[in-house]
Design a protein around this motif. Structure first.
Motif, PDB file in Angstrom:
ATOM      1  N   ILE A 615       0.840  -1.203   0.000  1.00 59.42           N
ATOM      2  CA  ILE A 615       0.000   0.000   0.000  1.00 59.42           C
ATOM      3  C   ILE A 615       0.872   1.249   0.000  1.00 59.42           C
ATOM      4  CG2 ILE A 615      -1.616   1.332   1.409  1.00 59.42           C
ATOM      5  CD1 ILE A 615      -2.955  -1.198   2.234  1.00 59.42           C
ATOM      6  N   ARG A 616       1.959   1.230   0.777  1.00 64.29           N
ATOM      7  CA  ARG A 616       2.851   2.391   0.819  1.00 64.29           C
ATOM      8  C   ARG A 616       3.477   2.647  -0.539  1.00 64.29           C
ATOM      9  NH1 ARG A 616       6.010   1.294   6.585  1.00 64.29           N
ATOM     10  NH2 ARG A 616       4.154   1.426   7.919  1.00 64.29           N
ATOM     11  N   THR A 617       3.855   1.558  -1.226  1.00 63.81           N
ATOM     12  CA  THR A 617       4.419   1.720  -2.565  1.00 63.81           C
ATOM     13  C   THR A 617       3.394   2.331  -3.500  1.00 63.81           C
ATOM     14  OG1 THR A 617       5.840  -0.203  -2.210  1.00 63.81           O
ATOM     15  CG2 THR A 617       5.524   0.508  -4.475  1.00 63.81           C
ATOM     16  N   LYS A 618       2.155   1.854  -3.426  1.00 64.99           N
ATOM     17  CA  LYS A 618       1.104   2.406  -4.281  1.00 64.99           C
ATOM     18  C   LYS A 618       0.856   3.873  -3.978  1.00 64.99           C
ATOM     19  CE  LYS A 618      -1.548  -1.744  -5.412  1.00 64.99           C
ATOM     20  NZ  LYS A 618      -2.866  -2.397  -5.386  1.00 64.99           N
ATOM     21  N   ASP A 619       0.772   4.195  -2.681  1.00 62.08           N
ATOM     22  CA  ASP A 619       0.518   5.592  -2.305  1.00 62.08           C
ATOM     23  C   ASP A 619       1.638   6.494  -2.800  1.00 62.08           C
ATOM     24  OD1 ASP A 619      -1.805   4.824  -1.094  1.00 62.08           O
ATOM     25  OD2 ASP A 619      -0.970   4.760   0.936  1.00 62.08           O
ATOM     26  N   ALA A 620       2.891   6.027  -2.610  1.00 59.57           N
ATOM     27  CA  ALA A 620       4.029   6.831  -3.075  1.00 59.57           C
ATOM     28  C   ALA A 620       3.999   6.976  -4.591  1.00 59.57           C
ATOM     29  CB  ALA A 620       5.338   6.184  -2.630  1.00 59.57           C
ATOM     30  N   GLY A 621       3.672   5.887  -5.299  1.00 59.44           N
ATOM     31  CA  GLY A 621       3.607   5.944  -6.760  1.00 59.44           C
ATOM     32  C   GLY A 621       2.503   6.860  -7.261  1.00 59.44           C
ATOM     33  N   LEU A 622       1.336   6.792  -6.643  1.00 62.07           N
ATOM     34  CA  LEU A 622       0.214   7.641  -7.062  1.00 62.07           C
ATOM     35  C   LEU A 622       0.522   9.114  -6.835  1.00 62.07           C
ATOM     36  CD1 LEU A 622      -2.761   5.496  -5.720  1.00 62.07           C
ATOM     37  CD2 LEU A 622      -2.116   5.831  -8.108  1.00 62.07           C
ATOM     38  N   MET A 623       1.244   9.408  -5.765  1.00 63.88           N
ATOM     39  CA  MET A 623       1.570  10.807  -5.460  1.00 63.88           C
ATOM     40  C   MET A 623       2.465  11.430  -6.519  1.00 63.88           C
ATOM     41  SD  MET A 623       2.113  10.871  -1.329  1.00 63.88           S
ATOM     42  CE  MET A 623       2.588  12.600  -1.380  1.00 63.88           C
ATOM     43  N   ILE A 624       3.359  10.619  -7.119  1.00 61.06           N
ATOM     44  CA  ILE A 624       4.283  11.188  -8.102  1.00 61.06           C
ATOM     45  C   ILE A 624       3.798  11.003  -9.534  1.00 61.06           C
ATOM     46  CG2 ILE A 624       6.265  10.901  -6.588  1.00 61.06           C
ATOM     47  CD1 ILE A 624       7.031   8.440  -8.179  1.00 61.06           C
ATOM     48  N   GLY A 625       2.628  10.362  -9.723  1.00 61.73           N
ATOM     49  CA  GLY A 625       2.065  10.315 -11.068  1.00 61.73           C
ATOM     50  C   GLY A 625       1.962   8.966 -11.714  1.00 61.73           C
ATOM     51  N   CYS A 626       2.121   7.873 -10.963  1.00 56.67           N
ATOM     52  CA  CYS A 626       1.942   6.538 -11.535  1.00 56.67           C
ATOM     53  C   CYS A 626       0.443   6.252 -11.666  1.00 56.67           C
ATOM     54  CB  CYS A 626       2.613   5.505 -10.639  1.00 56.67           C
ATOM     55  SG  CYS A 626       2.642   3.852 -11.342  1.00 56.67           S
ATOM     56  N   ASP A 627       0.036   5.606 -12.766  1.00 59.09           N
ATOM     57  CA  ASP A 627      -1.388   5.385 -13.022  1.00 59.09           C
ATOM     58  C   ASP A 627      -1.904   4.055 -12.494  1.00 59.09           C
ATOM     59  OD1 ASP A 627      -2.153   7.766 -14.816  1.00 59.09           O
ATOM     60  OD2 ASP A 627      -0.326   7.015 -15.746  1.00 59.09           O
ATOM     61  N   ASP A 628      -1.066   3.018 -12.506  1.00 55.08           N
ATOM     62  CA  ASP A 628      -1.553   1.699 -12.100  1.00 55.08           C
ATOM     63  C   ASP A 628      -0.367   0.843 -11.680  1.00 55.08           C
ATOM     64  OD1 ASP A 628      -3.318  -0.367 -11.606  1.00 55.08           O
ATOM     65  OD2 ASP A 628      -4.453   0.003 -13.449  1.00 55.08           O
ATOM     66  N   PHE A 629      -0.681  -0.352 -11.127  1.00 49.44           N
ATOM     67  CA  PHE A 629       0.357  -1.231 -10.600  1.00 49.44           C
ATOM     68  C   PHE A 629       0.055  -2.676 -10.962  1.00 49.44           C
ATOM     69  CE2 PHE A 629       0.116   2.495  -7.975  1.00 49.44           C
ATOM     70  CZ  PHE A 629       1.435   2.838  -7.750  1.00 49.44           C
ATOM     71  N   PHE A 630       1.130  -3.432 -11.216  1.00 50.26           N
ATOM     72  CA  PHE A 630       1.042  -4.870 -11.452  1.00 50.26           C
ATOM     73  C   PHE A 630       2.012  -5.573 -10.511  1.00 50.26           C
ATOM     74  CE2 PHE A 630      -0.361  -4.731 -16.159  1.00 50.26           C
ATOM     75  CZ  PHE A 630      -1.681  -4.873 -15.768  1.00 50.26           C
ATOM     76  N   SER A 631       1.574  -6.685  -9.939  1.00 40.06           N
ATOM     77  CA  SER A 631       2.482  -7.550  -9.189  1.00 40.06           C
ATOM     78  C   SER A 631       2.823  -8.759 -10.045  1.00 40.06           C
ATOM     79  CB  SER A 631       1.839  -8.024  -7.881  1.00 40.06           C
ATOM     80  OG  SER A 631       1.672  -6.945  -6.997  1.00 40.06           O
ATOM     81  N   MET A 632       4.073  -9.180  -9.991  1.00 39.58           N
ATOM     82  CA  MET A 632       4.479 -10.381 -10.712  1.00 39.58           C
ATOM     83  C   MET A 632       4.102 -11.611  -9.913  1.00 39.58           C
ATOM     84  SD  MET A 632       8.181  -9.441 -12.265  1.00 39.58           S
ATOM     85  CE  MET A 632       8.442  -8.066 -13.371  1.00 39.58           C
ATOM     86  N   PRO A 633       3.823 -12.739 -10.559  1.00 35.98           N
ATOM     87  CA  PRO A 633       3.749 -12.941 -12.009  1.00 35.98           C
ATOM     88  C   PRO A 633       2.499 -12.292 -12.611  1.00 35.98           C
ATOM     89  CG  PRO A 633       4.088 -15.025 -10.838  1.00 35.98           C
ATOM     90  CD  PRO A 633       3.673 -14.012  -9.837  1.00 35.98           C
ATOM     91  N   LEU A 634       2.639 -11.861 -13.889  1.00 31.30           N
ATOM     92  CA  LEU A 634       1.540 -11.203 -14.591  1.00 31.30           C
ATOM     93  C   LEU A 634       0.589 -12.222 -15.201  1.00 31.30           C
ATOM     94  CD1 LEU A 634       3.470  -8.413 -16.511  1.00 31.30           C
ATOM     95  CD2 LEU A 634       1.929  -8.080 -14.595  1.00 31.30           C
ATOM     96  N   HIS A 635      -0.680 -11.883 -15.228  1.00 33.21           N
ATOM     97  CA  HIS A 635      -1.675 -12.673 -15.943  1.00 33.21           C
ATOM     98  C   HIS A 635      -2.055 -11.908 -17.213  1.00 33.21           C
ATOM     99  CE1 HIS A 635      -2.341 -15.753 -12.886  1.00 33.21           C
ATOM    100  NE2 HIS A 635      -2.125 -14.790 -12.013  1.00 33.21           N
ATOM    101  N   LYS A 636      -1.975 -12.588 -18.331  1.00 28.93           N
ATOM    102  CA  LYS A 636      -2.150 -11.933 -19.614  1.00 28.93           C
ATOM    103  C   LYS A 636      -3.500 -11.237 -19.725  1.00 28.93           C
ATOM    104  CE  LYS A 636      -2.012 -12.746 -24.604  1.00 28.93           C
ATOM    105  NZ  LYS A 636      -1.833 -13.735 -25.673  1.00 28.93           N
ATOM    106  N   GLU A 637      -4.562 -11.891 -19.268  1.00 29.84           N
ATOM    107  CA  GLU A 637      -5.896 -11.309 -19.396  1.00 29.84           C
ATOM    108  C   GLU A 637      -5.999  -9.981 -18.649  1.00 29.84           C
ATOM    109  OE1 GLU A 637      -5.278 -14.362 -18.533  1.00 29.84           O
ATOM    110  OE2 GLU A 637      -6.176 -15.671 -20.044  1.00 29.84           O
TER     111      GLU A 637
END
Length: 746
Positions: A615-637
């Motif tokens: 959550i802290r990573t997301k909050d920090a990312g959203l504050m500086i302008g990141c639009d979305d987040f993915f955790s690995m492993p990725l699902h194609k769909e």
């Protein structure tokens, strides 16, 4: 202060010397009265503090010294020349009383040490001291059986001298025992008491030398006795008044010191445990990341291979097995990391709006697959009045339900499993209470094991080794974070029922869950080719992402570090960025900050990718302008769903693609795509590789050319297509045509 004390002591000794010059009896009386006053003062301090004093050594010594003082007073009154006890040989009587007092003093000093760590009964001590003193005095005054100690004209008797030596031995043993028990004493008190007993020994040895009760050795012996009792006065009376916690409440002080020492040890142990826990958490996190990186590649390719229609049924089954095993391994890794996070208090909920019917449909589809593979009937009973939109942590709710349903399938060998979901009375306005219930007809849980099922790594069925034994533990603790509780009803051989309630705020609308699954048949999209930048320091991760979306027609640019990602973003202006957060030179956050500073890139969609997104990573990312987040492993769909959302794509599916191929206009088929070749040095390198038959070298070189300049994409696609078919001659002919065109231009 120390100098004034010494000066005062010297003046007292000088005054006593003057008294001795005037009259030995006066000196003797002053010297003995001083020791008597000190002994009585010790008793008064101990007696008046007996209700709350915890020093049993001092209690014993105080009572004994009261009787020593009494006998010393009789010794003073009986001294030769005082004329108080008529009919007695005063020189012998006073010496007999002296020996009685010294025996009682030395034995009391020795025995008192055995009560430093033992309780003592004051009444019993009083009776003992009274009886001892009475027997000594009766033997001297009434029975006249106490041995003679001084004979006029002859001096000290053998009994008197031997007694002094015995007393010295007792006092020597006292000092030795004090050193063994020095931990029971205050440091200052210990030194003073040892010094006092030492001067008493010197005094007793001096008293074996005099020939007359008035001679010089008697005088010196009393000086040593004065010093001895002065040191006792400093050790007990002064310390008891000035520093009572060092004497009267010695045990309390020791308890406080022991408590402080224990607290210090506890604090150090706590720090060591926290350091070990941090190291364990960091180790698990790092190991989890190391496992997730290859899993990301395995699961990425298995997702693609599963949709390859050219695979045989046997190969398709093998790929599905690999994918299921990878998912199982990923679940185990996530369980261990989640448990570690819960223990460290770092696990946080991530609530969001969700579509409840779609969410339940997804859970149902997954469980149906498990039940079908085991031949078990799976029934769902969803109440018709369930709300549509709710707000909660779907990831954790899904984890709990799949844990319960997975256990139900695992431990059921017959009949059916029932999954019930129904609403209950809401706790307050705007919140819905939803009940979830999983019932199975499995082996059940014995009553004596009911308290163990929520313990970490607990597996009641020892034959069943699959899993980590953390599923129920994590589910139970996650529900505690949600403010709920997991209940269980079970009987051996009759199955089990697990249920819980979740209070979730109701929302007017929520995105439907499961739509991404409809993208599995997408083969392309309508409109222009979006340009996507994939930034990751690991080439294998970039390759997986590229292989997922490149066949759909996207234009791909790759970057291997943060600085490279920033430079290529500014140079090529991609339509979307897939950005790994942990990269060398510049991390993902720094790249995002720099990109947002560029006016023409302010609205560029950026999706962050990492092995673990908190959550802290997301909050920090959203504050500086990141639009979305993915955790690995990725699902194609899921990836395609996000691309559709941010790039406003309209997908082309397999059946649509076939229709479009039949509708292509002839003039479009006749259009020849313009292919721009790379520089001559790179053409020379590719031609040399083709002549050697180095297919892998050709593929790596063309990928590097493509990444450096998007205009080279048609050239790279042509070479790559021929390389995949191992058409070496065609590659050589294709490259040589650019040499011919160059010669014609010259």
């Amino acid at each position: 202060m120390k100098y004034s004390t010494v000066t005062f002591g010297v003046l007292i000794l000088f005054g006593l010397h003057l008294a001795n010059l005037y009259s030995f009896l006066l000196f003797h009386s002053f010297a003995e009265l001083f020791s008597i006053v000190v002994a009585c003062a010790i008793f008064m301090i101990a007696w008046n503090t007996r209700g709350f004093m915890d020093n049993n050594y001092l209690r014993f010594l105080a009572v004994a010294y009261l009787f020593v003082a009494g006998i010393d007073l009789l010794h003073t009154l009986a001294y030769k020349g005082m004329g108080i006890f008529s009919g007695y040989n005063e020189a012998d009587l006073s010496t007999q009383l002296w020996i009685c007092a010294r025996y009682m003093e030395s034995i009391s000093l020795f025995i008192a040490l055995f009560f430093t760590d033992r309780n003592i009964k004051i009444k019993a001590l009083f009776y003992s001291c009274t009886g001892t003193a009475a027997l000594l005095l009766l033997s001297v005054f009434h029975w006249h059986i106490f041995p003679n100690c001084f004979i006029e004209g002859e001096g000290l008797t053998l009994f008197k001298k031997v007694s002094e030596y015995v007393i010295c031995l007792i006092l020597g043993g006292t000092i030795a025992l004090m050193f063994r028990k020095r931990g029971e004493f205050d440091a200052v008190v210990f030194k003073l008491m040892v010094a006092s007993v030492s001067f008493t020994i010197v005094s007793e040895l001096t008293f074996t030398l005099y020939l007359s009760v008035y001679d010089i050795f008697n005088l010196i012996g009393h000086y040593f006795k004065l010093i001895s009792f002065y040191l006792i006065y400093k050790a007990i009376i002064v310390t008891g008044l000035v520093r009572p916690y060092s004497l009267l409440f010695r045990k309390l002080k020791q308890s406080e010191e022991s408590l402080r020492e224990s607290e210090s040890k506890l604090h150090k142990a706590k720090e060591a445990a926290e350091a070990a826990n941090r190291a364990k958490t960091e180790f698990l996190s790092n190991m989890g990341h190391e496992f997730r990186t290859p899993l990301n590649i395995i699961m990425g390719y298995t997702q693609m291979f599963k949709r390859d229609k050219n695979l045989s049924e046997g190969h398709r089954y093998a790929v599905s097995s690999i994918h299921r095993s990878s998912e199982h391994l990923l679940t185990m890794i996530n369980d261990v990391l989640d448990f570690s996070g819960i223990e460290a208090g770092k696990l946080e909920l991530e609530p969001r709006d969700f579509h409840l019917p779609g969410f339940l449909k997804n859970i149902k589809e997954i469980t149906e697959t498990w039940a079908w593979e085991k031949g078990i009937v799976f029934d769902c009973e969803f109440a018709p009045d369930l709300p549509t939109g709710l707000h909660g942590d779907t990831r954790r709710l899904r984890q709990i339900l799949l844990n319960l349903l997975g256990n139900a399938v695992k431990f059921s060998n017959r009949d059916s499993i029932v999954f019930r979901v129904y609403p209950e009375s809401p706790p307050d306005i705007g919140t819905r209470r939803i009940s979830f219930e999983v019932e199975d007809m499995g082996i059940g849980i014995p009553n004596n094991n009911m308290g163990d099922i929520f313990l970490p790594f607990c597996q009641l069925n020892k034959v069943q080794t699959e899993g980590t034994g953390l599923g129920l533990t994590i589910s139970h603790r996650l529900l505690s974070l949600m403010g709920s509780e997991l209940y269980v009803k079970s009987a051996t051989g009759m199955g089990s029922t697990f249920c819980f309630c979740a209070d979730l705020p109701e929302v007017s609308c929520a995105p439907a869950v499961g739509k991404a699954k409809e993208l599995k048949d997408a083969v392309g999209f309508k409109g222009d080719k979006p340009r996507i930048l994939i930034a990751d320091s690991l080439e294998r991760n970039r390759t997986v992402l590229k292989d997922m979306i490149l066949p759909l027609g996207f234009e791909i640019i790759e970057a291997s570090d943060g600085r490279d990602a920033l430079d290529k973003t500014i140079k090529f202006c991609p339509d979307l960025i897939l950005l790994e957060l942990l990269m060398p030179l510049m991390n993902g956050f720094e790249v995002i900050k720099e990109i947002r500073k560029t006016p023409r890139l302010e609205n560029l969609p950026i999706i962050a990718i990492s092995k673990e997104i908190s959550i802290r990573t997301k909050d920090a990312g959203l504050m500086i302008g990141c639009d979305d987040f993915f955790s690995m492993p990725l699902h194609k769909e899921v990836l395609l769903e996000r691309l559709q959302s941010y790039l406003k794509l309209e997908w082309i599916y397999e059946d649509e693609s076939e229709n479009q191929e039949t509708d292509i206009q002839p003039e479009e088929e006749e259009e020849e795509e313009i292919i721009i070749p790379p520089e001559k040095e790179e053409l020379d390198l590719l031609l040399n590789m083709a002549m050697k038959g180095d297919i892998f070298g050709i593929q790596e070189q063309t990928e590097a050319i493509r990444a450096s300049d998007p205009e080279m994409i048609p050239f790279e696609e042509k070479i790559s297509g021929l390389a995949k078919e191992f058409l070496i001659d065609e590659i050589q002919e294709f490259i040589e045509q650019f040499y011919v065109k160059e010669e014609e231009n010259v």
